[in-house]
Design an enzyme around this catalytic site. Sequence first.
Site, short mmCIF file in Angstrom:
data_model
loop_
_atom_site.label_atom_id
_atom_site.label_comp_id
_atom_site.label_asym_id
_atom_site.label_seq_id
_atom_site.Cartn_x
_atom_site.Cartn_y
_atom_site.Cartn_z
N GLY A 1 0.81 -1.22 0.00
CA GLY A 1 0.00 0.00 0.00
C GLY A 1 0.84 1.27 0.00
O GLY A 1 0.43 2.31 0.54
N LEU A 2 2.03 1.19 -0.60
CA LEU A 2 2.89 2.38 -0.79
C LEU A 2 3.25 3.09 0.50
O LEU A 2 3.30 4.32 0.56
CB LEU A 2 2.22 3.36 -1.78
N CYS B 1 -0.35 1.10 -9.07
CA CYS B 1 -0.33 0.33 -7.81
C CYS B 1 -1.71 -0.24 -7.53
O CYS B 1 -2.68 0.51 -7.45
CB CYS B 1 0.11 1.19 -6.63
C1 LIG Z 1 7.02 -5.40 -2.05
C2 LIG Z 1 6.82 -4.64 -3.32
C3 LIG Z 1 6.65 -3.25 -3.29
C4 LIG Z 1 6.46 -2.53 -4.48
N1 LIG Z 1 6.33 -1.17 -4.43
C5 LIG Z 1 6.20 -0.45 -5.58
C6 LIG Z 1 6.15 0.98 -5.55
O1 LIG Z 1 6.27 1.63 -4.50
N2 LIG Z 1 5.97 1.63 -6.75
C7 LIG Z 1 5.88 0.95 -7.95
O2 LIG Z 1 5.74 1.58 -8.99
N3 LIG Z 1 5.96 -0.41 -7.98
C8 LIG Z 1 6.11 -1.10 -6.86
N4 LIG Z 1 6.22 -2.48 -6.90
C9 LIG Z 1 6.18 -3.18 -8.19
C10 LIG Z 1 7.60 -3.51 -8.71
O3 LIG Z 1 8.36 -2.34 -8.90
C11 LIG Z 1 7.54 -4.30 -10.04
O4 LIG Z 1 6.87 -3.53 -11.00
C12 LIG Z 1 6.81 -5.64 -9.89
O5 LIG Z 1 7.06 -6.24 -8.64
C13 LIG Z 1 7.18 -6.62 -11.00
O6 LIG Z 1 8.57 -6.92 -11.00
P1 LIG Z 1 9.19 -8.21 -10.21
O7 LIG Z 1 8.37 -9.39 -10.61
O8 LIG Z 1 10.61 -8.27 -10.68
O9 LIG Z 1 9.08 -7.90 -8.77
C14 LIG Z 1 6.42 -3.22 -5.72
C15 LIG Z 1 6.59 -4.62 -5.74
C16 LIG Z 1 6.79 -5.33 -4.57
C17 LIG Z 1 6.98 -6.81 -4.65
#
Ligand SMILES: Cc1cc2nc3c(=O)[nH]c(=O)nc-3n(C[C@H](O)[C@H](O)[C@H](O)COP(=O)(O)O)c2cc1C
Length: 310
Positions: free
Chosen positions: A79-80, A137
């Site tokens: 939740g950011l 998000c």
């Molecule tokens: C714990 C967590 C927190 C994340 N927080 C953000 C965020 O603050 N802003 C955002 O744009 N994406 C956020 N993401 C998404 C990631 O940046 C990414 O787009 C997504 O996890 C897919 O990539 P991955 O499979 O390599 O994790 C978050 C992902 C995870 C797992």
Amino acid sequence: MSGRVSHTVDMSVKLGELTLRTPVLTASGTFASGREFADFIDLERLGAVVTKGVSLEPWEGSPSPRIAETPSGMLNSIGLQNPGVEAFCEDDLAWLSSVDVPVIVNVSGHTVLEYVSVIERLEVEPRVDAYEINISCPNVDSGGMAFGTACTPAEEVTRACRAATSRPLIVKLSPNVTDIAEIARAVVASGADGVSLINTLLGMAIDIRTFRPKLARIVGGLSGPAIKPVALRMVWQVAGAVDVPVIGMGGITDTEDAVEFMLAGATAISVGTANFVDPTTVMRVTDGLAEFCRTRSIARVSNLTGAMRT
Ligand SMILES: Cc1cc2nc3c(=O)[nH]c(=O)nc-3n(C[C@H](O)[C@H](O)[C@H](O)COP(=O)(O)O)c2cc1C
């Protein structure tokens, strides 16, 4: 610099006006602002640090539990959570001032005005190189993904952010749509210099011992290797639809994954969930990409972008 990185391979890539040393970035929210990783890796070998999401005021995030493991992935509903832009500048940006790496700040908001206000505050900070606007998000009640699942709100937030800065503006897209290329075209027409994708896919899990959802918010965002084929398909679709650099992510854990994303059309790639498993993943992938190119006599890593043969 590791000896495995061959000097004969040009690892630099261009994200619009921004030249990055390598195409390997960190995915927002999985790397904080890099400080926690500095003991494990050399941050100055990254293409850029993409920070966690930053909002105008401090956000508490979602109630716990907000993480659940799934086959080949994880669900999160963080939740950011973040301390707000002021604390971010005083703490994270101040720390990053001592590190020679481009900084891309991931921007969150409940309203268009909030996104713009965050950018306005960051405009006076010389340490910021570019913005990544998170309109994807899935874990907040207002704003976030609501802006990224239809063209009109996506255009509106992009136009407003564009008017607030002349720095590179990257818009982060949601995979929770029918036609991601349509949203990509809309944000590029509204002033985005680049797009990044994918954010997490909406999912859920239930604990059959308690009959309760595994996440307090019931649904959350799925990330990790499980989403890679979906992410790759979307990167390929978007790269074919727009004329700006694409940052690809979604389940990247090794060199092979990174190469696939670049062949599908990504100019740069981000490592997310894999950082939690192995904090050195970004270095492994950086060295692996250089080695991949060197052994095939590919002079520039950027030559991989869009090089898939059909
Ligand atoms: C714990 C967590 C927190 C994340 N927080 C953000 C965020 O603050 N802003 C955002 O744009 N994406 C956020 N993401 C998404 C990631 O940046 C990414 O787009 C997504 O996890 C897919 O990539 P991955 O499979 O390599 O994790 C978050 C992902 C995870 C797992």
